[in-house]
Enzyme design. Sequence first.
Site, PDB file in Angstrom:
ATOM      1  N   GLY A 141      26.273  83.137  31.964  1.00 16.71           N
ATOM      2  CA  GLY A 141      25.043  83.812  31.559  1.00 16.71           C
ATOM      3  C   GLY A 141      23.867  83.385  32.425  1.00 16.71           C
ATOM      4  O   GLY A 141      23.978  82.508  33.279  1.00 16.71           O
ATOM      5  N   HIS A 162       5.189  88.256  27.444  1.00 17.83           N
ATOM      6  CA  HIS A 162       6.571  88.163  27.926  1.00 17.83           C
ATOM      7  C   HIS A 162       6.957  89.389  28.742  1.00 17.83           C
ATOM      8  O   HIS A 162       6.281  90.424  28.695  1.00 17.83           O
ATOM      9  CB  HIS A 162       7.544  88.038  26.746  1.00 17.83           C
ATOM     10  CG  HIS A 162       7.580  86.658  26.150  1.00 17.83           C
ATOM     11  ND1 HIS A 162       6.668  86.228  25.209  1.00 17.83           N
ATOM     12  CD2 HIS A 162       8.423  85.610  26.366  1.00 17.83           C
ATOM     13  CE1 HIS A 162       6.934  84.975  24.875  1.00 17.83           C
ATOM     14  NE2 HIS A 162       7.996  84.574  25.560  1.00 17.83           N
ATOM     15  N   LYS A 168      12.288  91.570  26.372  1.00 19.16           N
ATOM     16  CA  LYS A 168      12.398  90.720  25.175  1.00 19.16           C
ATOM     17  C   LYS A 168      12.454  91.620  23.933  1.00 19.16           C
ATOM     18  O   LYS A 168      11.666  92.553  23.806  1.00 19.16           O
ATOM     19  CB  LYS A 168      11.190  89.782  25.098  1.00 19.16           C
ATOM     20  CG  LYS A 168      11.248  88.796  23.964  1.00 19.16           C
ATOM     21  CD  LYS A 168      10.137  87.759  24.082  1.00 19.16           C
ATOM     22  CE  LYS A 168      10.110  86.828  22.885  1.00 19.16           C
ATOM     23  NZ  LYS A 168      11.372  86.135  22.654  1.00 19.16           N
ATOM     24  N   ASN A 214      12.923  75.949  22.252  1.00 20.46           N
ATOM     25  CA  ASN A 214      12.286  76.147  23.555  1.00 20.46           C
ATOM     26  C   ASN A 214      12.447  74.874  24.390  1.00 20.46           C
ATOM     27  O   ASN A 214      11.995  73.812  23.983  1.00 20.46           O
ATOM     28  CB  ASN A 214      10.796  76.479  23.378  1.00 20.46           C
ATOM     29  CG  ASN A 214      10.212  77.097  24.622  1.00 20.46           C
ATOM     30  OD1 ASN A 214      10.569  76.728  25.741  1.00 20.46           O
ATOM     31  ND2 ASN A 214       9.322  78.053  24.437  1.00 20.46           N
ATOM     32  N   GLY A 221      20.869  75.786  23.287  1.00 25.24           N
ATOM     33  CA  GLY A 221      19.663  76.543  23.613  1.00 25.24           C
ATOM     34  C   GLY A 221      19.663  77.929  23.034  1.00 25.24           C
ATOM     35  O   GLY A 221      18.628  78.601  23.010  1.00 25.24           O
TER      36      GLY A 221
HETATM   37  N1  LIG Z   1      15.978  77.440  24.122  1.00 30.64           N
HETATM   38  C1  LIG Z   1      15.417  77.963  25.201  1.00 30.64           C
HETATM   39  O1  LIG Z   1      14.520  77.376  25.818  1.00 30.64           O
HETATM   40  C2  LIG Z   1      15.904  79.297  25.711  1.00 30.64           C
HETATM   41  C3  LIG Z   1      15.419  79.816  26.900  1.00 30.64           C
HETATM   42  C4  LIG Z   1      15.932  81.033  27.343  1.00 30.64           C
HETATM   43  C5  LIG Z   1      16.909  81.683  26.603  1.00 30.64           C
HETATM   44  N2  LIG Z   1      17.330  81.151  25.432  1.00 30.64           N
HETATM   45  C6  LIG Z   1      18.406  81.756  24.637  1.00 30.64           C
HETATM   46  O2  LIG Z   1      19.651  81.402  25.229  1.00 30.64           O
HETATM   47  C7  LIG Z   1      20.642  82.392  24.901  1.00 30.64           C
HETATM   48  C8  LIG Z   1      21.331  82.876  26.172  1.00 30.64           C
HETATM   49  O3  LIG Z   1      20.377  83.559  26.972  1.00 30.64           O
HETATM   50  P1  LIG Z   1      20.823  84.200  28.369  1.00 30.64           P
HETATM   51  O4  LIG Z   1      19.619  84.877  28.898  1.00 30.64           O
HETATM   52  O5  LIG Z   1      21.515  83.182  29.187  1.00 30.64           O
HETATM   53  O6  LIG Z   1      21.887  85.281  27.863  1.00 30.64           O
HETATM   54  P2  LIG Z   1      23.074  85.942  28.722  1.00 30.64           P
HETATM   55  O7  LIG Z   1      23.442  87.176  27.967  1.00 30.64           O
HETATM   56  O8  LIG Z   1      22.691  86.057  30.147  1.00 30.64           O
HETATM   57  O9  LIG Z   1      24.265  84.871  28.640  1.00 30.64           O
HETATM   58  C9  LIG Z   1      25.054  84.663  27.496  1.00 30.64           C
HETATM   59  C10 LIG Z   1      26.438  84.237  27.991  1.00 30.64           C
HETATM   60  O10 LIG Z   1      27.196  83.837  26.860  1.00 30.64           O
HETATM   61  C11 LIG Z   1      28.510  84.328  27.061  1.00 30.64           C
HETATM   62  N3  LIG Z   1      29.226  84.393  25.789  1.00 30.64           N
HETATM   63  C12 LIG Z   1      29.171  85.362  24.846  1.00 30.64           C
HETATM   64  N4  LIG Z   1      30.000  85.054  23.832  1.00 30.64           N
HETATM   65  C13 LIG Z   1      30.587  83.874  24.152  1.00 30.64           C
HETATM   66  C14 LIG Z   1      31.523  83.049  23.496  1.00 30.64           C
HETATM   67  N5  LIG Z   1      32.054  83.381  22.305  1.00 30.64           N
HETATM   68  N6  LIG Z   1      31.895  81.888  24.090  1.00 30.64           N
HETATM   69  C15 LIG Z   1      31.399  81.544  25.291  1.00 30.64           C
HETATM   70  N7  LIG Z   1      30.488  82.299  25.968  1.00 30.64           N
HETATM   71  C16 LIG Z   1      30.090  83.450  25.391  1.00 30.64           C
HETATM   72  C17 LIG Z   1      28.303  85.694  27.713  1.00 30.64           C
HETATM   73  O11 LIG Z   1      29.485  86.174  28.333  1.00 30.64           O
HETATM   74  C18 LIG Z   1      27.200  85.359  28.697  1.00 30.64           C
HETATM   75  O12 LIG Z   1      27.722  84.907  29.937  1.00 30.64           O
HETATM   76  C19 LIG Z   1      19.882  83.478  24.124  1.00 30.64           C
HETATM   77  O13 LIG Z   1      20.019  83.249  22.737  1.00 30.64           O
HETATM   78  C20 LIG Z   1      18.430  83.261  24.549  1.00 30.64           C
HETATM   79  O14 LIG Z   1      17.493  83.728  23.606  1.00 30.64           O
HETATM   80  C21 LIG Z   1      16.857  79.971  24.975  1.00 30.64           C
END
Ligand SMILES: NC(=O)c1ccc[n+]([C@@H]2O[C@H](COP(=O)([O-])OP(=O)(O)OC[C@H]3O[C@@H](n4cnc5c(N)ncnc54)[C@H](O)[C@@H]3O)[C@@H](O)[C@H]2O)c1
EC number: 1.17.1.8
Length: 250
Positions: free
Chosen positions: A11, A135, A139, A107, A76
């Site tokens: 991801g 944003h 989003k 975050n 995250g």
């Molecule tokens: N905490 C933070 O600071 C922060 C910052 C940015 C994004 N996020 C969050 O992080 C999460 C991921 O964001 P992203 O932009 O990378 O999303 P993304 O869609 O690019 O990546 C998600 C990945 O998870 C994989 N995935 C799905 N189901 C799975 C499973 N059962 N097992 C293993 N892998 C699986 C997908 O194939 C994909 O590669 C979201 O919930 C987003 O809101 C949090």
Amino acid sequence: MIKVSVVGAQGRMGSHVVDAVNAAPDAELALALDAGDDLTQITPENTDVVVEFTVPSVALGNVLALVGQGVDVVVGTTGWTDDKLDAVRAALADAPREGQSVFIAPNFAISAVLADYFARLAAPYFESAEVIELHHPDKVDAPSGTAIHTAQGIGAARAKAGLGAVPDNTQTDGGSRGQVVDGVHVHAVRLRGLNAHEEVLFGNAGEQLVIRADSFDRGSFMPGVLLAVRKVASGGFPGLTVGLDHFLDL
Ligand SMILES: NC(=O)c1ccc[n+]([C@@H]2O[C@H](COP(=O)([O-])OP(=O)(O)OC[C@H]3O[C@@H](n4cnc5c(N)ncnc54)[C@H](O)[C@@H]3O)[C@@H](O)[C@H]2O)c1
């Protein structure tokens, strides 16, 4: 060396975490798994800490499975409710290894976490307070979870200081005054070219304080992710911890 496995490794966030772990002098990549891969490959023998960045619909199941496999987890992925957090606490109570940790950060951007903290410090000293989050237009939720958390912190600090409602003589509102969270107006801007930004405005007669945090790209989250990996690996945070502020000695 801290052995780190990444779940959601293909991801947008997970691939940055893989690069950050590979670049860190004190960490090494163990397994990089994504959807369809078998999580039982992850064991305490090959992994000290798992970083989980997937999708809200699968994150709880992944975390419960990983806790059951005896590894610490840094999460995250967003979408955590009180019920889901309780399920993690229950799994940790039955965890196979003593002192196991799960850390969840809504975050990971240190600038955003500090802005939130500074806003709570400033809140008792100002008559007016409003939050603006800005944003990218992809989003899906508004306002952001971070902005809601900031407004809740300001509201709580105002209440503790005995401040009344913010002054606002608006007589008609077509929606422009934003969402009111614990008495604080929160506004959301969606603009192509932006990433994740938050501005907290405080006002008194004749003066203004602005606290602003800008995450320009996903690299902004990596120092926070590595900090969490190191803190969790140190063994000093058994059980469930939510929020990077716990690791910043604030
Ligand atoms: N905490 C933070 O600071 C922060 C910052 C940015 C994004 N996020 C969050 O992080 C999460 C991921 O964001 P992203 O932009 O990378 O999303 P993304 O869609 O690019 O990546 C998600 C990945 O998870 C994989 N995935 C799905 N189901 C799975 C499973 N059962 N097992 C293993 N892998 C699986 C997908 O194939 C994909 O590669 C979201 O919930 C987003 O809101 C949090």
